[in-house]
Design a protein around this motif. Structure first.
Motif, PDB file in Angstrom:
ATOM      1  N   VAL A   7       0.880  -1.162   0.000  1.00  0.00           N
ATOM      2  CA  VAL A   7       0.000   0.000   0.000  1.00  0.00           C
ATOM      3  C   VAL A   7       0.917   1.211   0.000  1.00  0.00           C
ATOM      4  O   VAL A   7       1.809   1.329   0.834  1.00  0.00           O
ATOM      5  CB  VAL A   7      -0.917   0.019   1.243  1.00  0.00           C
ATOM      6  CG1 VAL A   7      -1.777   1.268   1.258  1.00  0.00           C
ATOM      7  CG2 VAL A   7      -1.778  -1.231   1.290  1.00  0.00           C
ATOM      8  N   GLY A   8       0.696   2.110  -0.952  1.00  0.00           N
ATOM      9  CA  GLY A   8       1.534   3.285  -1.062  1.00  0.00           C
ATOM     10  C   GLY A   8       1.285   4.285   0.046  1.00  0.00           C
ATOM     11  O   GLY A   8       0.275   4.211   0.750  1.00  0.00           O
ATOM     12  N   PRO A   9       2.182   5.231   0.216  1.00  0.00           N
ATOM     13  CA  PRO A   9       1.990   6.286   1.211  1.00  0.00           C
ATOM     14  C   PRO A   9       0.668   7.030   1.010  1.00  0.00           C
ATOM     15  O   PRO A   9       0.085   7.528   1.957  1.00  0.00           O
ATOM     16  CB  PRO A   9       3.170   7.231   0.977  1.00  0.00           C
ATOM     17  CG  PRO A   9       4.192   6.412   0.282  1.00  0.00           C
ATOM     18  CD  PRO A   9       3.440   5.389  -0.510  1.00  0.00           C
ATOM     19  N   CYS A  10       0.176   7.044  -0.223  1.00  0.00           N
ATOM     20  CA  CYS A  10      -1.063   7.746  -0.569  1.00  0.00           C
ATOM     21  C   CYS A  10      -2.310   6.955  -0.201  1.00  0.00           C
ATOM     22  O   CYS A  10      -3.424   7.471  -0.279  1.00  0.00           O
ATOM     23  CB  CYS A  10      -1.093   8.037  -2.064  1.00  0.00           C
ATOM     24  SG  CYS A  10      -1.172   6.534  -3.071  1.00  0.00           S
ATOM     25  N   GLY A  11      -2.155   5.691   0.179  1.00  0.00           N
ATOM     26  CA  GLY A  11      -3.301   4.867   0.546  1.00  0.00           C
ATOM     27  C   GLY A  11      -3.785   3.949  -0.551  1.00  0.00           C
ATOM     28  O   GLY A  11      -4.644   3.106  -0.319  1.00  0.00           O
ATOM     29  N   LEU A  12      -3.248   4.085  -1.754  1.00  0.00           N
ATOM     30  CA  LEU A  12      -3.673   3.192  -2.830  1.00  0.00           C
ATOM     31  C   LEU A  12      -3.023   1.818  -2.683  1.00  0.00           C
ATOM     32  O   LEU A  12      -1.847   1.712  -2.352  1.00  0.00           O
ATOM     33  CB  LEU A  12      -3.319   3.773  -4.197  1.00  0.00           C
ATOM     34  CG  LEU A  12      -4.191   4.915  -4.691  1.00  0.00           C
ATOM     35  CD1 LEU A  12      -3.654   5.450  -6.020  1.00  0.00           C
ATOM     36  CD2 LEU A  12      -5.636   4.484  -4.847  1.00  0.00           C
ATOM     37  N   TYR A  13      -3.816   0.800  -2.944  1.00  0.00           N
ATOM     38  CA  TYR A  13      -3.352  -0.589  -2.933  1.00  0.00           C
ATOM     39  C   TYR A  13      -2.670  -0.855  -4.260  1.00  0.00           C
ATOM     40  O   TYR A  13      -3.286  -0.751  -5.319  1.00  0.00           O
ATOM     41  CB  TYR A  13      -4.559  -1.497  -2.743  1.00  0.00           C
ATOM     42  CG  TYR A  13      -4.319  -2.969  -2.902  1.00  0.00           C
ATOM     43  CD1 TYR A  13      -3.266  -3.603  -2.262  1.00  0.00           C
ATOM     44  CD2 TYR A  13      -5.189  -3.735  -3.662  1.00  0.00           C
ATOM     45  CE1 TYR A  13      -3.073  -4.974  -2.389  1.00  0.00           C
ATOM     46  CE2 TYR A  13      -5.012  -5.103  -3.791  1.00  0.00           C
ATOM     47  CZ  TYR A  13      -3.953  -5.712  -3.152  1.00  0.00           C
ATOM     48  OH  TYR A  13      -3.771  -7.064  -3.272  1.00  0.00           O
ATOM     49  N   GLN A  98     -10.119   7.650   1.572  1.00  0.00           N
ATOM     50  CA  GLN A  98     -10.904   6.655   2.312  1.00  0.00           C
ATOM     51  C   GLN A  98      -9.991   5.566   2.863  1.00  0.00           C
ATOM     52  O   GLN A  98     -10.084   5.195   4.034  1.00  0.00           O
ATOM     53  CB  GLN A  98     -11.960   6.027   1.412  1.00  0.00           C
ATOM     54  CG  GLN A  98     -12.725   4.907   2.104  1.00  0.00           C
ATOM     55  CD  GLN A  98     -13.590   4.091   1.139  1.00  0.00           C
ATOM     56  OE1 GLN A  98     -14.074   4.600   0.142  1.00  0.00           O
ATOM     57  NE2 GLN A  98     -13.762   2.822   1.447  1.00  0.00           N
ATOM     58  N   GLN A  99      -9.107   5.068   2.028  1.00  0.00           N
ATOM     59  CA  GLN A  99      -8.234   3.965   2.466  1.00  0.00           C
ATOM     60  C   GLN A  99      -7.217   4.440   3.501  1.00  0.00           C
ATOM     61  O   GLN A  99      -6.878   3.685   4.418  1.00  0.00           O
ATOM     62  CB  GLN A  99      -7.583   3.282   1.266  1.00  0.00           C
ATOM     63  CG  GLN A  99      -8.622   2.544   0.451  1.00  0.00           C
ATOM     64  CD  GLN A  99      -8.079   1.551  -0.552  1.00  0.00           C
ATOM     65  OE1 GLN A  99      -8.811   0.665  -0.945  1.00  0.00           O
ATOM     66  NE2 GLN A  99      -6.850   1.644  -0.992  1.00  0.00           N
TER      67      GLN A  99
END
Length: 139
Positions: A7-13, A98-99
């Protein structure tokens, strides 16, 4: 290439990222190279936590900012959510924000355990976080 579980620092999987998934789906790689105005071999990424010199994510402003600040996730920063993150979130229908909130509330390990289920279609192929459709069947 196996689907990344990071999971990136941005929250994307990363396992739902079209650039990461392009390694397993040549038709997606061809489409992305046209959209991104680059050669197909440039559309490559191992996931935000497993980057190599050739990976697309090495140029990510959000990743670089988090690294410079010493943060694993953007929500750890006092500027959360910053303009770069908000811009990214707009393109992904607010999913990164959200993530990130979910990671903060439940912890990274528990959050990671739901991701594969959330981002896998009933046909067994991954769902793209950008289109929110299955890479294979488009459901």
């Amino acid at each position: 290439m196996a689907r990344s579980t990071s999971v990136g620092p941005c929250g994307l999987y990363c396992g739902s990222c079209p650039i990461n998934l392009a390694g397993d789906y040549p038709e997606l790689k061809a489409r992305l190279s046209k959209t991104l105005h680059c050669r197909e071999e440039e559309v490559t990424c191992n996931g935000c936590r497993e980057l190599t010199e050739a990976c697309w994510g090495n140029r990510c402003k959000i990743k670089l900012c988090a690294e410079q600040g010493g943060f694993s996730y953007c929500f750890e920063c006092s500027r959360f959510p910053c303009s770069n993150l908000k811009k990214l979130a707009t393109g992904y229908r607010e999913m990164p924000l959200q993530q990130l909130r979910e990671i903060r509330e439940m912890g990274a390990e528990e959050f990671r355990s739901l991701l594969h289920k959330r981002w896998t279609c009933s046909c067994g192929h991954p769902i793209s976080s950008f289109t929110r459709k299955c890479i294979r069947c488009q459901e």
